[in-house]
Design an enzyme around this catalytic site. Sequence first.
Site, PDB file in Angstrom:
ATOM      1  CB  THR A  39      -3.848  25.406  37.926  1.00  0.00           C
ATOM      2  OG1 THR A  39      -5.199  25.709  38.275  1.00  0.00           O
ATOM      3  CG2 THR A  39      -2.927  25.891  39.037  1.00  0.00           C
ATOM      4  N   GLY A  65     -10.706  27.426  45.474  1.00  0.00           N
ATOM      5  CA  GLY A  65     -11.418  26.846  46.602  1.00  0.00           C
ATOM      6  C   GLY A  65     -10.493  26.128  47.563  1.00  0.00           C
ATOM      7  N   GLY A  67      -9.678  23.046  47.602  1.00  0.00           N
ATOM      8  CA  GLY A  67      -8.759  22.164  46.896  1.00  0.00           C
ATOM      9  C   GLY A  67      -7.533  22.898  46.397  1.00  0.00           C
ATOM     10  CB  THR A  68      -7.108  26.166  44.689  1.00  0.00           C
ATOM     11  OG1 THR A  68      -7.939  25.790  43.588  1.00  0.00           O
ATOM     12  CG2 THR A  68      -5.949  27.009  44.182  1.00  0.00           C
ATOM     13  CB  SER A  70      -5.498  21.311  50.000  1.00  0.00           C
ATOM     14  OG  SER A  70      -4.899  20.280  50.746  1.00  0.00           O
ATOM     15  CD  GLU A  71      -3.265  21.522  42.638  1.00  0.00           C
ATOM     16  OE1 GLU A  71      -2.727  20.955  41.668  1.00  0.00           O
ATOM     17  OE2 GLU A  71      -4.349  22.140  42.554  1.00  0.00           O
ATOM     18  CB  THR A  96     -18.421  25.337  45.367  1.00  0.00           C
ATOM     19  OG1 THR A  96     -18.091  25.164  43.991  1.00  0.00           O
ATOM     20  CG2 THR A  96     -19.915  25.154  45.561  1.00  0.00           C
ATOM     21  CG  LEU A 224      -2.482  19.009  69.941  1.00  0.00           C
ATOM     22  CD1 LEU A 224      -3.224  19.361  71.219  1.00  0.00           C
ATOM     23  CD2 LEU A 224      -1.779  17.651  70.078  1.00  0.00           C
ATOM     24  CD  GLU A 280      -8.120  16.380  44.218  1.00  0.00           C
ATOM     25  OE1 GLU A 280      -8.020  15.251  43.679  1.00  0.00           O
ATOM     26  OE2 GLU A 280      -8.631  17.355  43.649  1.00  0.00           O
TER      27      GLU A 280
END
EC number: 2.7.1.-
Length: 309
Positions: A39, A65, A67-68, A70-71, A96, A224, A280
């Site tokens: 990316t 990490g 974020g990656t 989740s992306e 991190t 849940l 994010e």
Amino acid sequence: MAPSHWRLILNGKSTDNEDLREAVGVLRKRGIQLDVRVTWEEGDAERYVAEAIADGVQTVVAAGGDGTLSEVAAALAHHQDDAATLPSLGLVPLGTANDFATAAMIPLEPLGALGLIAERAAEPIDLLRIDADHGPHWCANVASGGFGTQVTVETDAGLKKMLGGLAYLITGMSRLGRIDPISAHFTGPDFSWEGEFIALGLGNGRQAGGGQALCPEALIDDGLLDVTIVPALNGEVAATLGTLVTGGKQAALERVAVRTRLPWLEIASVQPLTLNLDGEPETSRHFRVECVAARLRMHLPIDCPLRSA
């Protein structure tokens, strides 16, 4: 039988990771067709996932990490196909904090993480869907708000690279004198709470922001959403609690936190509220957070604490 076909989506900040390069070589020698995509800018993960689906790839691996992760998970979830049809999801933790991987007990070494994907069948996992003023979002780990969110958002990227999770604690300490409570109204099935809070955790996973275990009992496959609200306190007590929350000290949370477990939660605030969605930030006056059961399939350790069985 045709060899397994994987597509590894690598965060561009980790292209110099020699351990990952060696691990990819090992898996290829084992007969796995493992392609790598890097990316570079916003939208790359979405495009690479779409290409993987079109190419009939069996497993998409997020290498980076939280974020990656989740992306890539969000890019899969954006497609209309159900979990059984979509490629499975794997994770090589290169970030991190690696909060999701730590809580899930996914190996932090690239070869161990890739070996897990090869050895363990994928299982259904939930995702969080967040609807806000600026459209829908997906979150694989934890959506957080308040003090911990500001710490994560404000932590310098260079400091994170040098110090890892300790950088979040240092940033938190620098904010001791300016913990500003946020006023909001929370509603869900048979649940309502209104008032000022200093920290908020909405958990599919258990921890975020470099080790803040805001949802210590969350499960990733129960359909849940675990909710933790830390109400506002006054003066020195608030500052001390803020430090404990940042440092992941559960005793402080257990004494003051409001906790519940719901299929969905709505948040309304007069002032704009920022939620950190796996790194994010998203700012809105109204959020609806829903746990979408079994949205994807993921390769997890057999003793993963996030699994219900």
